[in-house]
Scaffold this motif. Structure first.
Motif, PDB file in Angstrom:
ATOM      1  N   VAL A 189     -17.419   5.362 -10.473  1.00 37.61           N
ATOM      2  CA  VAL A 189     -16.157   5.438 -10.142  1.00 37.61           C
ATOM      3  C   VAL A 189     -14.918   4.679  -9.990  1.00 37.61           C
ATOM      4  O   VAL A 189     -15.157   3.784  -9.006  1.00 37.61           O
ATOM      5  CB  VAL A 189     -15.657   6.697  -8.952  1.00 37.61           C
ATOM      6  CG1 VAL A 189     -14.276   6.823  -8.776  1.00 37.61           C
ATOM      7  CG2 VAL A 189     -16.954   8.160  -9.465  1.00 37.61           C
ATOM      8  N   GLN A 190     -14.096   4.610 -10.713  1.00 39.93           N
ATOM      9  CA  GLN A 190     -13.487   3.174 -10.139  1.00 39.93           C
ATOM     10  C   GLN A 190     -12.163   4.271  -8.967  1.00 39.93           C
ATOM     11  O   GLN A 190     -11.369   5.674  -9.647  1.00 39.93           O
ATOM     12  CB  GLN A 190     -12.348   2.830 -11.107  1.00 39.93           C
ATOM     13  CG  GLN A 190     -13.424   2.162 -12.285  1.00 39.93           C
ATOM     14  CD  GLN A 190     -12.113   1.336 -13.078  1.00 39.93           C
ATOM     15  OE1 GLN A 190     -12.308   1.712 -14.118  1.00 39.93           O
ATOM     16  NE2 GLN A 190     -13.373  -0.045 -14.130  1.00 39.93           N
ATOM     17  N   LEU A 191     -11.155   2.837  -8.496  1.00 34.32           N
ATOM     18  CA  LEU A 191      -9.895   3.273  -7.214  1.00 34.32           C
ATOM     19  C   LEU A 191      -9.147   2.695  -7.929  1.00 34.32           C
ATOM     20  O   LEU A 191      -9.342   1.288  -7.478  1.00 34.32           O
ATOM     21  CB  LEU A 191     -10.931   3.257  -5.672  1.00 34.32           C
ATOM     22  CG  LEU A 191     -12.030   3.966  -5.957  1.00 34.32           C
ATOM     23  CD1 LEU A 191     -12.712   3.961  -4.735  1.00 34.32           C
ATOM     24  CD2 LEU A 191     -11.453   5.801  -5.692  1.00 34.32           C
ATOM     25  N   VAL A 192      -7.510   3.315  -7.948  1.00 33.19           N
ATOM     26  CA  VAL A 192      -6.940   2.437  -8.135  1.00 33.19           C
ATOM     27  C   VAL A 192      -5.366   2.831  -6.586  1.00 33.19           C
ATOM     28  O   VAL A 192      -5.280   4.109  -7.154  1.00 33.19           O
ATOM     29  CB  VAL A 192      -6.059   2.814 -10.156  1.00 33.19           C
ATOM     30  CG1 VAL A 192      -4.561   2.241  -9.691  1.00 33.19           C
ATOM     31  CG2 VAL A 192      -7.101   2.413 -10.621  1.00 33.19           C
ATOM     32  N   GLU A 193      -5.366   2.052  -5.928  1.00 31.20           N
ATOM     33  CA  GLU A 193      -4.137   2.078  -4.560  1.00 31.20           C
ATOM     34  C   GLU A 193      -2.349   2.631  -6.082  1.00 31.20           C
ATOM     35  O   GLU A 193      -2.644   1.171  -6.688  1.00 31.20           O
ATOM     36  CB  GLU A 193      -4.614   1.095  -3.416  1.00 31.20           C
ATOM     37  CG  GLU A 193      -5.894   1.614  -3.139  1.00 31.20           C
ATOM     38  CD  GLU A 193      -6.592   0.359  -3.674  1.00 31.20           C
ATOM     39  OE1 GLU A 193      -8.387   0.051  -2.864  1.00 31.20           O
ATOM     40  OE2 GLU A 193      -6.596  -0.411  -4.963  1.00 31.20           O
ATOM     41  N   SER A 194      -1.717   2.882  -4.809  1.00 31.37           N
ATOM     42  CA  SER A 194      -1.102   2.681  -5.292  1.00 31.37           C
ATOM     43  C   SER A 194       0.485   2.846  -4.291  1.00 31.37           C
ATOM     44  O   SER A 194      -0.110   3.152  -3.230  1.00 31.37           O
ATOM     45  CB  SER A 194       0.179   3.195  -7.258  1.00 31.37           C
ATOM     46  OG  SER A 194      -0.593   4.184  -6.912  1.00 31.37           O
ATOM     47  N   GLY A 195       1.550   2.022  -4.554  1.00 29.59           N
ATOM     48  CA  GLY A 195       2.512   3.012  -3.539  1.00 29.59           C
ATOM     49  C   GLY A 195       3.375   2.485  -2.333  1.00 29.59           C
ATOM     50  O   GLY A 195       3.726   2.130  -1.496  1.00 29.59           O
ATOM     51  N   GLY A 196       2.424   0.429  -2.495  1.00 29.75           N
ATOM     52  CA  GLY A 196       2.942  -0.463  -1.404  1.00 29.75           C
ATOM     53  C   GLY A 196       4.502  -0.632  -2.364  1.00 29.75           C
ATOM     54  O   GLY A 196       4.645  -0.390  -3.336  1.00 29.75           O
ATOM     55  N   GLY A 197       4.995  -1.675  -0.857  1.00 25.65           N
ATOM     56  CA  GLY A 197       6.579  -2.232  -2.061  1.00 25.65           C
ATOM     57  C   GLY A 197       6.673  -3.002   0.083  1.00 25.65           C
ATOM     58  O   GLY A 197       6.291  -3.033   0.738  1.00 25.65           O
ATOM     59  N   LEU A 198       8.288  -3.098  -0.327  1.00 23.85           N
ATOM     60  CA  LEU A 198       8.612  -3.957   0.736  1.00 23.85           C
ATOM     61  C   LEU A 198       9.405  -2.581   1.302  1.00 23.85           C
ATOM     62  O   LEU A 198      10.254  -1.852   1.047  1.00 23.85           O
ATOM     63  CB  LEU A 198      10.026  -4.539   0.532  1.00 23.85           C
ATOM     64  CG  LEU A 198      10.763  -5.765   1.958  1.00 23.85           C
ATOM     65  CD1 LEU A 198       9.878  -5.868   2.237  1.00 23.85           C
ATOM     66  CD2 LEU A 198      11.609  -6.327   0.407  1.00 23.85           C
ATOM     67  N   VAL A 199       9.182  -2.093   2.935  1.00 25.38           N
ATOM     68  CA  VAL A 199       9.733  -1.999   3.862  1.00 25.38           C
ATOM     69  C   VAL A 199      10.651  -2.000   4.999  1.00 25.38           C
ATOM     70  O   VAL A 199       9.741  -3.445   5.611  1.00 25.38           O
ATOM     71  CB  VAL A 199       9.452  -0.596   3.953  1.00 25.38           C
ATOM     72  CG1 VAL A 199       7.942  -0.936   4.922  1.00 25.38           C
ATOM     73  CG2 VAL A 199      10.242   0.802   4.235  1.00 25.38           C
ATOM     74  N   GLN A 200      11.381  -1.673   5.682  1.00 26.34           N
ATOM     75  CA  GLN A 200      11.863  -2.186   6.398  1.00 26.34           C
ATOM     76  C   GLN A 200      11.360  -1.762   7.842  1.00 26.34           C
ATOM     77  O   GLN A 200      11.293  -0.597   7.859  1.00 26.34           O
ATOM     78  CB  GLN A 200      13.592  -1.945   6.624  1.00 26.34           C
ATOM     79  CG  GLN A 200      14.761  -2.137   5.981  1.00 26.34           C
ATOM     80  CD  GLN A 200      15.976  -2.930   6.531  1.00 26.34           C
ATOM     81  OE1 GLN A 200      16.071  -1.478   6.947  1.00 26.34           O
ATOM     82  NE2 GLN A 200      16.754  -3.260   5.710  1.00 26.34           N
TER      83      GLN A 200
END
Length: 109
Positions: free
Chosen positions: A1-12
């Motif tokens: 099984v491969q896992l892919v994270e997403s949703g990160g970014g720059l936030v105050q």
């Protein structure tokens, strides 16, 4: 099984982000963990969710982060609220056998 994270970014500071961890196969029976690693620091455990939906959090994120899962979509989420600069890190998910590539979260004004 491969896992892919997403949703990160720059936030105050004080802002929110929702991270996703999508698995290429079933994770129905797995305990899923979120970890994070800040520059120059060791990887730190953040939270876990059992197959039955029981959650546990590190003291540093308790009350601000919420982990959830959608087994039908083979996806785990990490809702992060009231973010602080010290939450800046690369966030990873794992079921203990494989790791994703991580997603960068930067909290800065």
């Amino acid at each position: 099984v491969q896992l892919v994270e997403s949703g990160g970014g720059l936030v105050q500071p004080g802002g929110s982000l929702r991270l996703s961890c999508a698995a290429s196969g079933s994770i129905f029976s797995d305990v899923m963990h979120w970890y994070r690693q800040a520059p120059g620091e060791q990887r730190q455990w953040v939270a876990l969710i059992t197959s039955g939906g029981t959650t546990t959090y590190s003291d540093s994120v308790k009350g601000r982060f919420t982990v959830s899962r959608d087994n039908a979509k083979n996806t785990v989420y990490l809702q992060m609220n009231n973010l602080k600069p010290e939450d800046t890190a690369v966030y990873y998910c794992t079921q203990g056998r494989t790791w994703g590539q991580g997603t960068q979260v930067t909290v800065s004004s």
